[in-house]
Scaffold this active site. Structure first.
Site, PDB file in Angstrom:
ATOM      1  CE  LYS A 171      -3.553   2.662   1.294  1.00  0.00           C
ATOM      2  NZ  LYS A 171      -2.657   4.023   1.543  1.00  0.00           N
ATOM      3  N   GLY A 228       5.140   3.585  11.371  1.00  0.00           N
ATOM      4  CA  GLY A 228       4.378   4.695  11.094  1.00  0.00           C
ATOM      5  C   GLY A 228       3.232   5.362  12.590  1.00  0.00           C
ATOM      6  CB  SER A 229       0.744   7.543  13.422  1.00  0.00           C
ATOM      7  OG  SER A 229      -0.073   6.371  13.189  1.00  0.00           O
ATOM      8  NE  ARG A 230       0.574   3.920  21.570  1.00  0.00           N
ATOM      9  CZ  ARG A 230       1.305   4.338  22.637  1.00  0.00           C
ATOM     10  NH1 ARG A 230       2.448   4.684  22.928  1.00  0.00           N
ATOM     11  NH2 ARG A 230       0.956   3.601  24.091  1.00  0.00           N
ATOM     12  N   GLY A 232      -2.268   4.006  13.729  1.00  0.00           N
ATOM     13  CA  GLY A 232      -2.504   3.489  12.767  1.00  0.00           C
ATOM     14  C   GLY A 232      -1.955   2.496  12.735  1.00  0.00           C
ATOM     15  N   GLY A 233      -0.899   1.997  13.307  1.00  0.00           N
ATOM     16  CA  GLY A 233      -0.171   0.616  13.342  1.00  0.00           C
ATOM     17  C   GLY A 233      -1.234   0.134  14.550  1.00  0.00           C
ATOM     18  CD  GLU A 252       9.643   1.796  13.746  1.00  0.00           C
ATOM     19  OE1 GLU A 252       9.152   2.560  14.552  1.00  0.00           O
ATOM     20  OE2 GLU A 252      10.646   2.213  12.613  1.00  0.00           O
ATOM     21  CB  CYS A 289      11.365   5.528  14.003  1.00  0.00           C
ATOM     22  SG  CYS A 289      10.855   5.289  12.159  1.00  0.00           S
ATOM     23  CD  GLU A 380       7.226   9.242  17.938  1.00  0.00           C
ATOM     24  OE1 GLU A 380       6.798   8.477  17.832  1.00  0.00           O
ATOM     25  OE2 GLU A 380       8.655   9.218  17.080  1.00  0.00           O
TER      26      GLU A 380
END
Lengths: 513, 513
Positions: A171, A228-230, A232-233, A252, A289, A380
């Site tokens: 994606k 990516g972002s928290r 999103g994950g 991650e 990161c 973060e």
């Protein structure tokens, strides 16, 4: 593939302009088609010989390098990252693919094992047992915005999944669709030239979450790679866990990468460390990161020198265009929240913006007690923002390390006289992070055998993995045992002849050809 | 530990009688105490030397063997399993612990890696990078009912977690609390004799789900091992995924272990295979994860001989006491549902019951089309129940294999003339199962290096793992990278001297001491 859905255009963050051409977003039928092709390609692709698969990875590397300057120029326009950085990143991307080619040829990743039959064993004979790793199946990979080459379409996740024998459906990140398209074509060309089934690699565009969710919940997909972002994950982890057949998500996500200034080092080199720290903090607009978002200063002597030097270096730092307007907005909001926090003291900011979507670095300081009293301070802020926590003692620092969430890295700035201060902190650091480093800064992640770019949640969704380095391949493998299977039906790497010369654990002893 | 909660007593399934003594069930404070002790013990236990940890595992094995006949007698009374089987299981339990002791000493599991510094590399020097695996943290383990020794308190999950360096909190299975208490004491004594912190091992009793849920959601717990029902495993997976810090659950749940009768073998040895199959089906009242619950017969010639022999052997099979009244009830209900199914033909049943909670084996047959039309027929009926699917062709069998869920095992009964029939089926079998075997039956799982007792969901929650064999240790390990850390702060196994002589991957090449 060109999707049938809403068209996507890149935005140049340095100008705010929309860029041509447009790329077709995926509709559900596009997702299903890509996944079905991947499933169809799986059995054949996973049984390519080690040499064939390695050569395929090398061909992808060649094709990416052949894209040359038009690739880095497009990536520069889409991401705002400097061309020189992107040239380095292109080299890293190709290097990563070549390292995985070498890894594939080495064959350690197969974890081949043979327990020979013991027909005369009492009370029961032992059958012939042989084990190898096989690929888990088609993998969905999400391009990351902050590495438009090295952690995007042909980045570490894709390289390790292809090395494992998994077809990949990417994606593409909507922030750099043109870069993605160029790299995706380079992979597709390598697939074609190698005579592999087209489903070995597909790419989808999609600006909203629907495409990603459809991909992760497609029954053909057996694992997911994401950087990516928290938020999103976590959304992908939830979607994957709610499937009729749950699948692993290797996400991650979030890390503030504490840097500890131990007393002797601070005393002896406060200013030098402060300058180096500011360099790490502002590199790439802090969009790494492993950006150092937290500093634990142990003791007072030398702290002023550290702070002054860091403040000065920050003040001299040029404002930098961020990856996307949304990331820039989130950064400004995050910094504004810290500026408004009553316990935080603003130490310094980076130079004034000169264009749209540029970020100014920000450095704050806070007392140990205040930091311990507000977990929000360890959230973060993606970008060049960091907080110095004034710790009186090593115990204060230990308390902070026990309190913070899982991290990708924890750094020690230390001199020889700090060794015994560091010693009791190490077990905590090991529990909290995937990589522990001394007298360096966490930005700059080597791609090698001993690298770990991973760590306890929320640094990653699975602390047992890394997304950088050759160990990343293990995420996409599962063991299969063959019991009393005749030689002619056994996979090549488990036959007695061991024609590909892979290392094998025979009755518990490693045999290297 | 003796909990403060509701007392638990065992029930002898052969008589229905409640057994003395009673064991205190855990209340939330007991769970918290056990987990906090485990967390406290973690840093010290995980840094025991390889030799110390191996000797500790061997001491547990010695202590379990020293429990001798009172252990197997209590286990017999609580489980209904024959004493001879339990004596064998005791040997397997001790053997498993000793194999893990050997594995700990070997040190392969550390996956030690060193990428030496390259100070002169251009454009950037490479720092010294070293990697080792460390234990993930305290692990919660659920005793299984069907192996009161080998997959319970000191079973494969506990042995592999302790080998990895994880403190263990066991939730004892309520069906065999007395057996659990004996084995738990043997472990606790080994902990004490080794001078290890008491939190290295704790055990909790609890008859309801609350104890298990409290354990899995306790923040100190970092991974979960479970063998049991699909419902139980799914509930734990959900609880673990919903934690603020999600953790991995290694659940071994549900498998019907298809057995394929290939045409030549069926023709030549139908009766012999039928008899062997019935033996595997009825062994231990069918209460094995690898019990053959599905037979795919390819072709007609020899099938009558297979069916007659299986029917005859089943008829002669003695009824067997099941592990618990609840398991017996579920078995009877499952078989009754199959008996009522219009598409199924009853082939035969085992001998009549002579006591409470005894099961009678059951064998059914169905046409390929009917099986494909009803996914309910592939639900596991835990016990000696199996269904023969009449396939006309290898394509029919392939269709079934593509349709069934993930399995622990798939078996081929084949002669040399079946090789080319088997070949195209193998890729499907690899995708569907963790172990593929020829001319044997799936019951009987060797504990060795090349064993895989795992497989795609729902056989396990994570197809990348095994719960039997030395590879099981990997579930409980995570990599940590040390960058430019000075020799005196490095863990022993990563220091230049390599005093413990572990194998290490140096710059990508395996060095074995």
């Amino acid at each position: 593939m060109a999707g049938e859905g809403q068209a996507i255009k890149a935005v140049n963050p340095a100008t705010g302009d929309t860029m041509e051409p447009s790329f077709g977003g995926a509709v559900p039928a596009d997702v299903e088609k890509a996944c079905a092709l991947a499933a169809e390609a799986f059995d054949r692709y996973r049984e390519t010989s080690l040499e064939q698969r390695a050569a395929f990875l090398e061909k992808i590397a060649d094709n990416i390098e052949a894209l040359a300057e038009p690739l880095t120029e497009r990536a520069h326009a889409e991401s705002g990252l400097p061309v020189a950085r992107l040239q380095g990143e292109r080299g890293r991307t190709a290097g990563q693919l070549r390292l995985f080619a070498k890894t594939v040829r080495d064959g350690h990743w197969l974890d081949a094992r043979i327990d020979p039959a013991l027909p005369d064993r009492e009370p029961l004979p032992r059958p012939d047992l042989r084990l190898r790793n096989i690929a888990v199946g088609p993998v969905a990979i999400f391009g990351a915005s902050n590495f438009p080459l090295a952690f995007s379409v042909a980045g570490g996740d894709t390289a390790s999944a292809l090395a494992a024998g998994c077809p990949v459906v990417v994606k593409a990140h909507p922030a750099h669709p043109g870069t993605s398209e160029l790299v995706g074509s380079a992979i597709a060309k390598a697939v074609e030239d190698a005579g592999l089934p087209e489903g070995v690699f597909s790419m989808l565009h999609g600006a909203d979450h629907a495409t990603g969710t459809a991909l992760v919940t497609n029954p053909h997909i057996k694992a997911v790679g994401f950087t990516g972002s928290r938020g999103g994950g976590l959304a992908l982890m939830k979607a994957a866990a709610s499937r009729p057949e749950p699948i692993p998500v290797f996400a991650e996500m979030s890390s503030i990468n504490p840097v500890l200034l131990l007393p002797e080092a601070l005393k002896a080199r406060g200013a030098e460390i402060g300058k180096g720290f500011a360099g790490s903090l502002t590199m790439g607009a802090g969009q790494f990161c492993t950006n150092p978002g937290l500093v634990l200063a142990l003791g007072e002597e030398g702290l002023d020198a550290f702070v002054s030097a860091a403040k000065e270096a920050l003040g001299e730092s040029a404002p930098a265009t961020m990856l996307t307007p949304a990331i820039h907005t989130a950064y400004d909001e995050g910094v504004a929240k810290l500026e408004a926090h009553s316990a935080l003291e603003l130490i310094g900011r980076g130079g004034e913006s000169t264009g749209p979507h540029q970020s100014r670095a920000a450095l704050f300081a806070v007392d140990h007690e205040a930091f311990m009293n507000d977990d929000a301070l360890q959230a973060e802020v993606f970008g060049s923002s960091s907080i110095i926590v004034r710790c009186r003692t090593a115990e204060d620092a230990a308390q902070v390390l026990e309190r913070v969430e899982g991290q990708l890295t924890i750094t020690l700035q230390m001199d020889e006289g700090d060794t015994e201060t560091a010693r009791p902190l190490l077990p905590i650091m090991e529990r909290r992070a995937g990589r522990i480093l001394a007298n360096a800064f966490p930005t700059g992640v080597e791609v090698s055998h001993a690298m770990v770019h991973g760590g306890p949640f929320p640094a990653t969704s699975d602390s047992r993995t890394t997304s950088v380095g050759t160990l990343a391949i293990r995420r996409f493998l599962r063991p299969v045992c063959y019991q009393s299977i005749s030689e002619s039906l056994l996979p090549e790497v488990l036959r007695d002849a061991n024609a590909e010369g892979v290392p094998r654990l025979v009755d518990g002893d490693m045999k290297i050809n």
